[in-house]
Motif scaffolding. Structure first.
Motif, PDB file in Angstrom:
ATOM      1  N   VAL A 292      24.680   3.876  -2.678  1.00  0.00           N
ATOM      2  CA  VAL A 292      26.140   3.721  -2.758  1.00  0.00           C
ATOM      3  C   VAL A 292      26.575   2.531  -1.898  1.00  0.00           C
ATOM      4  N   ARG A 293      26.013   2.460  -0.703  1.00  0.00           N
ATOM      5  CA  ARG A 293      26.382   1.354   0.203  1.00  0.00           C
ATOM      6  C   ARG A 293      25.972   0.004  -0.376  1.00  0.00           C
ATOM      7  N   ALA A 294      24.928   0.016  -1.189  1.00  0.00           N
ATOM      8  CA  ALA A 294      24.472  -1.241  -1.807  1.00  0.00           C
ATOM      9  C   ALA A 294      25.253  -1.543  -3.094  1.00  0.00           C
ATOM     10  N   GLY A 295      26.289  -0.745  -3.368  1.00  0.00           N
ATOM     11  CA  GLY A 295      27.155  -1.069  -4.500  1.00  0.00           C
ATOM     12  C   GLY A 295      26.861  -0.309  -5.790  1.00  0.00           C
ATOM     13  N   ASP A 296      26.176   0.819  -5.666  1.00  0.00           N
ATOM     14  CA  ASP A 296      25.819   1.614  -6.849  1.00  0.00           C
ATOM     15  C   ASP A 296      26.519   2.976  -6.732  1.00  0.00           C
ATOM     16  N   PRO A 297      27.748   3.085  -7.232  1.00  0.00           N
ATOM     17  CA  PRO A 297      28.536   4.285  -6.949  1.00  0.00           C
ATOM     18  C   PRO A 297      28.038   5.544  -7.661  1.00  0.00           C
ATOM     19  N   VAL A 298      28.357   6.684  -7.086  1.00  0.00           N
ATOM     20  CA  VAL A 298      28.061   7.974  -7.713  1.00  0.00           C
ATOM     21  C   VAL A 298      28.986   8.154  -8.915  1.00  0.00           C
ATOM     22  N   VAL A 299      28.404   8.513 -10.060  1.00  0.00           N
ATOM     23  CA  VAL A 299      29.227   8.752 -11.253  1.00  0.00           C
ATOM     24  C   VAL A 299      29.144  10.199 -11.722  1.00  0.00           C
TER      25      VAL A 299
ATOM     26  N   VAL B  56      21.910  13.668  -8.123  1.00  0.00           N
ATOM     27  CA  VAL B  56      23.068  12.773  -8.172  1.00  0.00           C
ATOM     28  C   VAL B  56      22.805  11.634  -9.169  1.00  0.00           C
ATOM     29  N   LEU B  57      23.825  11.332  -9.975  1.00  0.00           N
ATOM     30  CA  LEU B  57      23.740  10.226 -10.939  1.00  0.00           C
ATOM     31  C   LEU B  57      24.528   9.051 -10.381  1.00  0.00           C
ATOM     32  N   THR B  58      23.896   7.874 -10.367  1.00  0.00           N
ATOM     33  CA  THR B  58      24.646   6.690  -9.938  1.00  0.00           C
ATOM     34  C   THR B  58      24.766   5.719 -11.117  1.00  0.00           C
ATOM     35  N   ALA B  59      25.731   4.818 -10.997  1.00  0.00           N
ATOM     36  CA  ALA B  59      26.114   3.957 -12.126  1.00  0.00           C
ATOM     37  C   ALA B  59      24.945   3.137 -12.681  1.00  0.00           C
TER      38      ALA B  59
ATOM     39  N   GLN C 157      21.683   8.618 -20.599  1.00  0.00           N
ATOM     40  CA  GLN C 157      22.591   8.014 -21.558  1.00  0.00           C
ATOM     41  C   GLN C 157      23.392   9.116 -22.230  1.00  0.00           C
ATOM     42  N   VAL C 158      24.663   8.863 -22.373  1.00  0.00           N
ATOM     43  CA  VAL C 158      25.575   9.866 -22.910  1.00  0.00           C
ATOM     44  C   VAL C 158      26.143   9.332 -24.221  1.00  0.00           C
ATOM     45  N   GLY C 159      26.203  10.202 -25.242  1.00  0.00           N
ATOM     46  CA  GLY C 159      26.787   9.813 -26.533  1.00  0.00           C
ATOM     47  C   GLY C 159      28.310   9.833 -26.473  1.00  0.00           C
TER      48      GLY C 159
ATOM     49  N   SER D 211      36.502  11.735 -12.698  1.00  0.00           N
ATOM     50  CA  SER D 211      35.943  11.655 -14.060  1.00  0.00           C
ATOM     51  C   SER D 211      34.425  11.793 -14.055  1.00  0.00           C
ATOM     52  N   ALA D 212      33.915  12.660 -13.181  1.00  0.00           N
ATOM     53  CA  ALA D 212      32.455  12.828 -13.034  1.00  0.00           C
ATOM     54  C   ALA D 212      31.795  13.286 -14.323  1.00  0.00           C
ATOM     55  N   VAL D 213      30.575  12.816 -14.505  1.00  0.00           N
ATOM     56  CA  VAL D 213      29.715  13.293 -15.589  1.00  0.00           C
ATOM     57  C   VAL D 213      28.802  14.367 -15.000  1.00  0.00           C
ATOM     58  N   ILE D 214      28.637  15.453 -15.742  1.00  0.00           N
ATOM     59  CA  ILE D 214      27.663  16.469 -15.328  1.00  0.00           C
ATOM     60  C   ILE D 214      26.611  16.583 -16.421  1.00  0.00           C
TER      61      ILE D 214
END
Ligand code: OOG
Length: 260
Positions: A47-54, A78-81, A164-166, A225-228
């Motif tokens: 996250v600190r390196a710019g890859d946010p939790v989604v 945890v899923l990140t972008a 990957q999400v449809g 708007s989290a994805v689960i």
């Protein structure tokens, strides 16, 4: 006390170099709570390196899957972008160690969930589900031979690698039926896995409840708007190059990944 940062480093190196390591539990005594600390340490660095939790994902929600891996507990990752393949995207298997693919059901939560107090018993995360979609998760254990204890796999962010999400469909349109929809996985057109959403904790809505319970227990936060990812509906399938994978969830949709 295990050195949380050191263990998180070893896993991050294994992931970035695509070279497996020995199970942490071979040389370190890890409690489940230590394992979640290792996981969070690794995620926070990303996250600190710019890859946010989604979003968040569950593992071992399928009885077949739990039996395959010889474990019983539901686990949270945890899923990140950066791990989201994005629509129509292809994936290079060489960037992973021994990837496997699983057909899944994904839930999308509303934009207000980041502000929710998940510990409040009146808050039910299910009231905040807005959409569902067919999804695939690519898992890739950073451990040799894809073998691990529950603590090892939790530290390794539950083997999360890509997803990957449809297309999202409104939750209301499938809510009544979501507990028993057929799920299939095809590899270059051939059906290789089939099951039902029933395999996900008996009802995938239970997966949303499990996310709330585990997020409270281990201090995970939900982004807006989290994805689960509700967990696999079938046993995982080892991936092969030059193959198109397609997961279908009856009445919800389909999603495709091209493995290179
Ligand atoms: C752990 C992750 C399992 C699922 O859906 O059960 C998982 C693993 O098998 O490597 O994501």
């Amino acid at each position: 006390m295990p050195d949380i940062a050191l263990l998180a480093d070893a896993l991050a190196d294994a992931e970035s170099s695509a070279r497996p390591i020995a199970q942490l539990s071979d040389s370190t005594s890890l409690s489940l709570s230590d394992a979640y600390d290792v996981q969070l340490f690794g995620v926070l660095r990303r996250v600190r390196a710019g890859d946010p939790v989604v979003g968040l994902k569950l593992g071992f929600t399928s009885i077949e899957k739990a039996r395959q891996m010889g474990v019983h507990d539901v686990i949270l990752g945890v899923l990140t972008a950066s791990r989201d393949l994005g629509a129509g995207s292809s994936v290079s298997l060489g960037s992973m160690i021994h990837p496997r693919i699983e057909p899944e059901l994904a839930f999308k939560l509303g934009p207000d969930v980041a502000a929710l107090d998940l510990t409040d018993p009146r808050v039910d995360l299910l009231d905040h589900v807005t959409h569902v979609a067919a999804a695939v998760e690519l898992i890739d254990s950073r451990y040799r031979d894809f073998r691990f204890t529950v603590e090892d796999v939790v530290a390794d962010n539950t083997s999360a690698a890509r997803f990957q999400v449809g297309e999202w469909v409104p939750f209301d349109t499938v809510r009544e039926r979501v507990g028993d929809l057929s799920v299939t996985l095809r590899a270059s057109g051939e059906e290789v896995r089939s099951g039902s959403t029933h395999a996900i904790l008996g009802d995938p809505l239970e997966a949303v409840r499990a996310v709330q319970r585990l997020a409270v227990r281990y201090g995970h936060r939900l982004p807006a708007s989290a994805v689960i990812l509700a967990g696999a509906a079938t046993a995982a399938l080892p991936m092969a190059a030059a193959t198109v994978y397609e997961a279908t969830v009856e009445g919800v949709g389909a999603v495709m990944v091209q493995a290179e």
